[in-house]
Motif scaffolding. Structure first.
Motif, PDB file in Angstrom:
ATOM      1  N   ASP A   3       1.571   6.980   6.263  1.00 17.67           N
ATOM      2  CA  ASP A   3       1.710   5.556   5.986  1.00 17.67           C
ATOM      3  C   ASP A   3       1.546   5.208   4.511  1.00 17.67           C
ATOM      4  O   ASP A   3       2.170   4.273   4.023  1.00 17.67           O
ATOM      5  N   GLU A   4       0.688   5.950   3.819  1.00 19.63           N
ATOM      6  CA  GLU A   4       0.417   5.629   2.413  1.00 19.63           C
ATOM      7  C   GLU A   4       0.196   6.917   1.630  1.00 19.63           C
ATOM      8  O   GLU A   4      -0.349   7.895   2.153  1.00 19.63           O
TER       9      GLU A   4
ATOM     10  N   VAL B 174      -3.398   8.190   5.358  1.00 20.38           N
ATOM     11  CA  VAL B 174      -3.399   8.018   3.906  1.00 20.38           C
ATOM     12  C   VAL B 174      -3.520   9.386   3.252  1.00 20.38           C
ATOM     13  O   VAL B 174      -4.537  10.065   3.393  1.00 20.38           O
TER      14      VAL B 174
ATOM     15  N   GLU C  26      -8.361   3.990   8.503  1.00 18.74           N
ATOM     16  CA  GLU C  26      -7.718   4.997   7.665  1.00 18.74           C
ATOM     17  C   GLU C  26      -8.117   6.415   8.064  1.00 18.74           C
ATOM     18  O   GLU C  26      -9.288   6.716   8.265  1.00 18.74           O
TER      19      GLU C  26
ATOM     20  N   GLU D 159       3.224   2.744  -0.242  1.00 25.61           N
ATOM     21  CA  GLU D 159       3.429   2.753   1.196  1.00 25.61           C
ATOM     22  C   GLU D 159       4.768   3.428   1.475  1.00 25.61           C
ATOM     23  O   GLU D 159       5.735   3.211   0.742  1.00 25.61           O
TER      24      GLU D 159
ATOM     25  N   LYS E 135      -4.104   4.621  10.298  1.00 26.16           N
ATOM     26  CA  LYS E 135      -3.204   4.639   9.142  1.00 26.16           C
ATOM     27  C   LYS E 135      -3.437   5.950   8.411  1.00 26.16           C
ATOM     28  O   LYS E 135      -4.546   6.214   7.933  1.00 26.16           O
TER      29      LYS E 135
END
Length: 196
Positions: free
Chosen positions: A147-148, A5, A127, A192, A3
């Protein structure tokens, strides 16, 4: 699956340029000008919690060089636990010019950035934290690889300067997942990216 970030400090009007005043931007240095002692303590705790939860770092070359020149020798005043984790994490730097990185656990990604980041997301479970790296951040947003987005907003309006969202080819819908106060004057927002 990893993910991505993106985590950044930003002014109220979206400026990310030169928070520490080391880049020569005439309005740089806003990080320390507009943060109190309690803010800094809580900000450090927030950043430490964030990096402890990461499995890898992904950086552009300039941000990599900035962190590599400071983080290995950081003293206790600025967060030894944060620095130790930064030093121990696997680091991936997107660069076509960097040849011999001196920071531990570093891998250079020098091919097609979107392809290499997609492969990185498939190979890392957890992450992948991105600090700074605004050119890379824009590429990831354009390619829908992020993703974030985590923003720590500082209570100042600069009116000019490099912004994280200066150039986008289309709307980027986001969904708010968290908001909280840090210290007495900072606010953290987590969003998100909504894949459309």
């Amino acid at each position: 699956m990893g993910k991505i970030v993106i985590s950044t400090n930003v002014t109220l009007d979206g400026v990310v340029q030169d928070p520490d005043g080391q880049e020569g931007f005439e309005l740089g240095g806003w990080f320390h000008q507009f943060v109190g002692a309690r803010d800094l303590e809580d900000w450090t705790a927030n950043e430490t919690e964030e990096v402890l939860g990461a499995e890898a770092l992904l950086l552009g070359r300039r941000s990599f060089e900035w962190f590599a020149s400071r983080t290995p020798a950081m003293d206790v005043r600025v967060g030894r636990e944060w620095a130790d984790r930064m030093n121990s994490l696997p680091k991936y730097v997107v660069s076509s010019t960097l040849e011999n990185p001196q920071w531990s656990n570093t891998t250079i990604l020098n091919g097609d950035a979107a392809k290499e980041i997609s492969e990185l997301k498939r190979s890392v479970d957890g992450e992948i934290l991105v600090y700074g790296s605004y050119q890379l951040v824009r590429t990831m947003m354009e390619q829908n690889l992020a993703d974030e987005l985590r923003l720590v907003v500082f209570p100042v309006v600069l009116g000019t300067g490099l912004r994280i969202f200066d150039e986008t080819s289309d709307k980027k819908p986001l969904h708010l997942v968290n908001t909280r106060k840090i210290g007495d004057g900072l606010v953290s927002y987590a969003y998100e990216f909504v894949q459309v």
